[in-house]
Motif scaffolding. Sequence first.
Motif, mmCIF file in Angstrom:
data_model
loop_
_atom_site.group_PDB
_atom_site.id
_atom_site.type_symbol
_atom_site.label_atom_id
_atom_site.label_comp_id
_atom_site.label_asym_id
_atom_site.label_seq_id
_atom_site.Cartn_x
_atom_site.Cartn_y
_atom_site.Cartn_z
ATOM 1 N N GLU A 44 0.841 -1.199 0.000
ATOM 2 C CA GLU A 44 0.000 0.000 0.000
ATOM 3 C C GLU A 44 0.883 1.258 0.000
ATOM 4 O O GLU A 44 0.633 2.215 -0.733
ATOM 5 N N LYS A 48 1.096 4.246 -2.936
ATOM 6 C CA LYS A 48 0.942 5.680 -2.624
ATOM 7 C C LYS A 48 2.201 6.444 -3.015
ATOM 8 O O LYS A 48 2.123 7.508 -3.628
ATOM 9 N N LEU A 63 3.709 10.108 5.327
ATOM 10 C CA LEU A 63 4.044 8.715 4.977
ATOM 11 C C LEU A 63 5.510 8.404 5.263
ATOM 12 O O LEU A 63 5.925 7.250 5.253
#
Length: 214
Positions: A44, A48, A63
């Motif tokens: 994931e 991103k 992130l």
Amino acid sequence: MKIIMLGAPGAGKGTQAEMIMEKYDLPHISTGDIFRANIKAGTELGVKAKAYIDKGQLVPDSLTIDLVMDRISQPDCNGGYILDGFPRTIPQAESLSAALRSRGDSLDYAINVHVPDEKIVTRMSGRRACPGCGHTYHVVYAAPHEEGICDKCGSALYLRDDDAPETVKKRLAVYHNQTQPLIEYYCGKKILRTVDGTKDLEEVFQDITNILGA
Ligand code: AP5
Ligand code: MG
């Protein structure tokens, strides 16, 4: 010893960090390599991150920061580490300082590898990366023994998607805008050391070892 590597895309942060890792036996932590491994594995985070990396933009701090804080809290980092490509924004630098301060600790060196923009685009078009072990080559300045094959692990070398000249220009603009302010930031903390990254890579490494000590 806790070291961060600063410098424009293609300045040679990764190349020098790998040499420091071998000489000083410190873990080399490259956020770019972590993102690329996640992209390859289809996580994931990788999905991103890819959306930003392909455009030459920074992956958002939301992130990035926790990922690095978690990595440097692993036991292999107890004796120090080399951070390559992190921090890249003032909020990232402040998060790192705060995390270290909370343990009564601090960074030892911010090594700034300086290369002017005009040299960067040609350097990047000649870069070849290994998908297996992460080692970086250059078709002229650091060529593998056999063209297109990694000396260390035998994998077929590839050209990074974000090394296309147009993306490199965007990455340089992002660097000047968001990352260059860190030079002033670490100068203020009295740990900044700048080396001339246009020299031959062994000479650059010699300059760095003169700073870090034998
Ligand atoms: P990242 O992988 O860190 O890319 P970068 O900073 O743009 O730096 P590079 O890896 O391109 O260059 P380098 O300085 O390591 O140079 P190298 O040693 O390979 O990040 C990629 C992307 O991920 C970012 O754009 C961003 O989107 C995202 N990201 C990563 N960290 C992030 C963060 N903290 N926050 C947000 N987003 C983040 O050398 C380049 C070439 O030159 C090689 O071919 C090498 O062989 C050659 N070379 C090196 N030194 C010399 C020399 N002295 N003489 C001649 N050739 C040389
Ligand atoms: Mg790199």
